[in-house]
Design a protein around this motif. Sequence first.
Motif, PDB file in Angstrom:
ATOM      1  N   TYR A 288       4.594  12.358  19.255  1.00  0.00           N
ATOM      2  CA  TYR A 288       4.492  10.431  19.429  1.00  0.00           C
ATOM      3  C   TYR A 288       3.546  10.436  20.438  1.00  0.00           C
ATOM      4  CZ  TYR A 288       6.568   6.496  21.623  1.00  0.00           C
ATOM      5  OH  TYR A 288       6.927   5.455  22.434  1.00  0.00           O
ATOM      6  N   LEU A 289       3.167  10.943  21.499  1.00  0.00           N
ATOM      7  CA  LEU A 289       2.485  10.508  22.616  1.00  0.00           C
ATOM      8  C   LEU A 289       1.091  10.790  22.112  1.00  0.00           C
ATOM      9  CD1 LEU A 289       4.241  12.215  25.643  1.00  0.00           C
ATOM     10  CD2 LEU A 289       4.173   9.684  25.012  1.00  0.00           C
ATOM     11  N   GLN A 290       0.611  11.826  21.337  1.00  0.00           N
ATOM     12  CA  GLN A 290      -0.627  12.262  20.881  1.00  0.00           C
ATOM     13  C   GLN A 290      -0.956  10.873  19.831  1.00  0.00           C
ATOM     14  OE1 GLN A 290      -2.163  14.165  23.131  1.00  0.00           O
ATOM     15  NE2 GLN A 290      -3.361  14.680  21.235  1.00  0.00           N
ATOM     16  N   THR A 291       0.005  10.431  19.030  1.00  0.00           N
ATOM     17  CA  THR A 291      -0.344   9.605  18.183  1.00  0.00           C
ATOM     18  C   THR A 291      -0.688   8.282  18.961  1.00  0.00           C
ATOM     19  OG1 THR A 291       1.001  10.527  16.686  1.00  0.00           O
ATOM     20  CG2 THR A 291       0.729   8.242  16.124  1.00  0.00           C
ATOM     21  N   LYS A 292       0.202   7.971  20.040  1.00  0.00           N
ATOM     22  CA  LYS A 292      -0.316   6.924  20.752  1.00  0.00           C
ATOM     23  C   LYS A 292      -1.761   6.940  21.219  1.00  0.00           C
ATOM     24  CE  LYS A 292       3.326   6.126  23.500  1.00  0.00           C
ATOM     25  NZ  LYS A 292       4.093   5.273  24.753  1.00  0.00           N
ATOM     26  N   LYS A 293      -2.003   7.927  21.753  1.00  0.00           N
ATOM     27  CA  LYS A 293      -3.474   8.046  22.498  1.00  0.00           C
ATOM     28  C   LYS A 293      -4.533   8.065  21.403  1.00  0.00           C
ATOM     29  CE  LYS A 293      -6.107  11.675  24.947  1.00  0.00           C
ATOM     30  NZ  LYS A 293      -6.219  12.689  25.336  1.00  0.00           N
ATOM     31  N   ILE A 294      -4.176   8.778  20.155  1.00  0.00           N
ATOM     32  CA  ILE A 294      -5.403   8.728  19.146  1.00  0.00           C
ATOM     33  C   ILE A 294      -5.536   7.518  18.198  1.00  0.00           C
ATOM     34  CG2 ILE A 294      -6.162  10.125  17.113  1.00  0.00           C
ATOM     35  CD1 ILE A 294      -4.656  12.330  18.540  1.00  0.00           C
ATOM     36  N   LYS A 295      -4.340   7.223  17.887  1.00  0.00           N
ATOM     37  CA  LYS A 295      -4.347   5.889  16.978  1.00  0.00           C
ATOM     38  C   LYS A 295      -4.083   4.563  17.558  1.00  0.00           C
ATOM     39  CE  LYS A 295      -2.643   8.326  12.704  1.00  0.00           C
ATOM     40  NZ  LYS A 295      -1.748   8.098  11.627  1.00  0.00           N
TER      41      LYS A 295
ATOM     42  N   VAL B  86      13.629   8.434  10.573  1.00  0.00           N
ATOM     43  CA  VAL B  86      14.201   9.350   9.236  1.00  0.00           C
ATOM     44  C   VAL B  86      12.684   9.414   8.797  1.00  0.00           C
ATOM     45  CG1 VAL B  86      15.290   9.441   7.303  1.00  0.00           C
ATOM     46  CG2 VAL B  86      16.255   8.189   9.138  1.00  0.00           C
ATOM     47  N   LEU B  87      11.802   8.555   8.810  1.00  0.00           N
ATOM     48  CA  LEU B  87      10.540   8.710   7.952  1.00  0.00           C
ATOM     49  C   LEU B  87       9.586   9.555   9.003  1.00  0.00           C
ATOM     50  CD1 LEU B  87       9.758   5.201   7.029  1.00  0.00           C
ATOM     51  CD2 LEU B  87      10.398   7.094   5.465  1.00  0.00           C
ATOM     52  N   GLN B  88       9.847   9.592  10.198  1.00  0.00           N
ATOM     53  CA  GLN B  88       9.121  10.558  11.165  1.00  0.00           C
ATOM     54  C   GLN B  88       9.661  11.881  10.910  1.00  0.00           C
ATOM     55  OE1 GLN B  88       9.024   9.309  15.256  1.00  0.00           O
ATOM     56  NE2 GLN B  88       8.917   6.958  14.491  1.00  0.00           N
ATOM     57  N   ASP B  89      10.922  12.147  10.633  1.00  0.00           N
ATOM     58  CA  ASP B  89      11.503  13.526  10.389  1.00  0.00           C
ATOM     59  C   ASP B  89      10.935  14.100   9.116  1.00  0.00           C
ATOM     60  OD1 ASP B  89      12.842  13.551  12.638  1.00  0.00           O
ATOM     61  OD2 ASP B  89      14.545  12.952  12.022  1.00  0.00           O
ATOM     62  N   GLN B  90      10.491  13.067   8.247  1.00  0.00           N
ATOM     63  CA  GLN B  90       9.953  13.540   6.704  1.00  0.00           C
ATOM     64  C   GLN B  90       8.537  13.905   7.061  1.00  0.00           C
ATOM     65  OE1 GLN B  90      11.148  10.423   4.215  1.00  0.00           O
ATOM     66  NE2 GLN B  90      13.558  11.009   4.350  1.00  0.00           N
TER      67      GLN B  90
ATOM     68  N   LYS C 117       0.954  -1.207  -0.072  1.00  0.00           N
ATOM     69  CA  LYS C 117       0.021   0.036   0.004  1.00  0.00           C
ATOM     70  C   LYS C 117       0.894   1.217  -0.137  1.00  0.00           C
ATOM     71  CE  LYS C 117      -3.709   2.295   2.515  1.00  0.00           C
ATOM     72  NZ  LYS C 117      -4.701   2.298   3.685  1.00  0.00           N
ATOM     73  N   ALA C 118       1.948   1.188   0.633  1.00  0.00           N
ATOM     74  CA  ALA C 118       3.016   2.465   0.737  1.00  0.00           C
ATOM     75  C   ALA C 118       3.445   2.706  -0.615  1.00  0.00           C
ATOM     76  CB  ALA C 118       3.837   2.082   1.890  1.00  0.00           C
ATOM     77  N   LEU C 119       3.735   1.640  -1.334  1.00  0.00           N
ATOM     78  CA  LEU C 119       4.373   1.740  -2.956  1.00  0.00           C
ATOM     79  C   LEU C 119       3.298   1.825  -3.645  1.00  0.00           C
ATOM     80  CD1 LEU C 119       6.794  -1.293  -2.468  1.00  0.00           C
ATOM     81  CD2 LEU C 119       7.398   1.270  -2.712  1.00  0.00           C
TER      82      LEU C 119
ATOM     83  N   ASP D  23       4.032  10.019  11.099  1.00  0.00           N
ATOM     84  CA  ASP D  23       3.760   9.690  12.536  1.00  0.00           C
ATOM     85  C   ASP D  23       4.453   8.381  13.060  1.00  0.00           C
ATOM     86  OD1 ASP D  23       1.993   7.439  12.455  1.00  0.00           O
ATOM     87  OD2 ASP D  23       0.493   9.203  12.408  1.00  0.00           O
ATOM     88  N   THR D  24       4.303   8.089  14.353  1.00  0.00           N
ATOM     89  CA  THR D  24       5.285   6.736  14.574  1.00  0.00           C
ATOM     90  C   THR D  24       4.538   5.322  14.153  1.00  0.00           C
ATOM     91  OG1 THR D  24       6.137   5.446  16.603  1.00  0.00           O
ATOM     92  CG2 THR D  24       3.968   6.573  16.515  1.00  0.00           C
ATOM     93  N   ILE D  25       3.343   5.526  13.951  1.00  0.00           N
ATOM     94  CA  ILE D  25       2.595   4.405  13.344  1.00  0.00           C
ATOM     95  C   ILE D  25       2.661   4.360  11.747  1.00  0.00           C
ATOM     96  CG2 ILE D  25       0.379   3.306  13.130  1.00  0.00           C
ATOM     97  CD1 ILE D  25      -0.529   4.083  15.912  1.00  0.00           C
ATOM     98  N   GLU D  26       2.520   5.498  11.139  1.00  0.00           N
ATOM     99  CA  GLU D  26       2.634   5.500   9.759  1.00  0.00           C
ATOM    100  C   GLU D  26       4.310   5.196   9.383  1.00  0.00           C
ATOM    101  OE1 GLU D  26      -0.349   9.101   9.095  1.00  0.00           O
ATOM    102  OE2 GLU D  26       1.801   9.655   9.174  1.00  0.00           O
ATOM    103  N   ALA D  27       5.197   5.575  10.194  1.00  0.00           N
ATOM    104  CA  ALA D  27       6.567   5.190   9.685  1.00  0.00           C
ATOM    105  C   ALA D  27       6.532   3.642   9.623  1.00  0.00           C
ATOM    106  CB  ALA D  27       7.440   5.925  10.843  1.00  0.00           C
TER     107      ALA D  27
END
Length: 385
Positions: free
Chosen positions: A373-380, A297-301, A83-85, A304-308
């Motif tokens: 990062y913490l908000q992503t853990k909470k929401i996702k 590196v993906l997060q810096d781009q 899916k990412a590709l 978020d932590t899950i998407e990476a």
Amino acid sequence: MPHRQDTPPSPQSSQTNANPCSSLSVQRAVFELRSGRMVIVGTKSGDQALILAAENVTEDNLKALRCLSEGPVHVALTGRRAKALELIDEDLGPAFRVVLNSHCTANTIHQYADPLLGTPAPSSHVEEVPSRGYEQAAIGLTKIAHLLPTALVSKLNTSGANDAKTLAKEHNLLTVQAEDVFQSEHCVSQTLQRVSEAPVPLQDAENARVIAYRPLDGGLEHLAIVIGDPTKAGKPALIRIHSQCFTGDLLGSLRCDCGDQLRGAIQAIAKDGGGVLLYLAQEGRGIGLVNKLRAYVLQDQGADTIEANEKLGFDADERIYLPAAFMLNDLGLKQVRLLTNNPTKVQALSEANIEVVDRVTHAFPSNQHNETYLQTKKIKAGHLL
């Protein structure tokens, strides 16, 4: 997750029910793949395939694989990575294959595996793979090896198992069964053994000892940090399941809250009079340190932590908690109070017949580096922050 499809067996199962020889063959296959060598994967139906870890493909081993298989070569990758590709519209299946042309290079194969290396040319030859076949087993092996979860696969054109055995013998290739891969981590969790323990006075808990558990296949050790006497508190022991985090625990990284959670748990358990911190060898939510750095590196781009993790081809969380349940059983702790914000840990212990009588909140102030990062853990991820 291709190698974690089945409902895990109870950690109370006897160690003799597990087959250490099977998990040992998986560990050997993992070593071969990490070394850039080919492995043969067999299935219940009798199919045999040569596989390589995609990130370790070179022009030399790619040529060798093509010569030995004499069949089409394809890339096996997770639905997340496909899916990412943009090879598929939706993540509808656990694994897919992309058929490669005969001129495909090692660099192109690396691009299928690693989002940091660019995007390969679009392909119209994308298919979902059969369930529990050699492609899923190949992906499972790369995950266990903490490599990127993409593999190069070619079905062997052999008339029977004997031909594959001959090929393996002539070229010194290891053979592993797909079913052993799928059951490996469950099997390993049932074969943990205490191998060492010693008193280790800690800054915030002087009365502490560390117990090391190792599986029979010689894999990574998990640790139980026992503080005080967990059985004499007159109430269920306070415990924390903590996944190894080199950057947070040791270096004090501000990108996560792991270091705060580790030290805070030791303090809380000591203040409570006793308990256990289980330190699991599951770096980066189970993807390994190298892949965690790739995810950074993906997060810096912008991810978020899950998407990476998903862009790399992993699930949002690859951890399993059977080792934790096994160690708690070994320590005689059938009822616990669990320091966690993660409902998945509560569910996992309950499913493994450990009663969680109370979930104890375990949260710490954020900083400018880990707020998202913490908000992503909470929401996702549904963490109760």
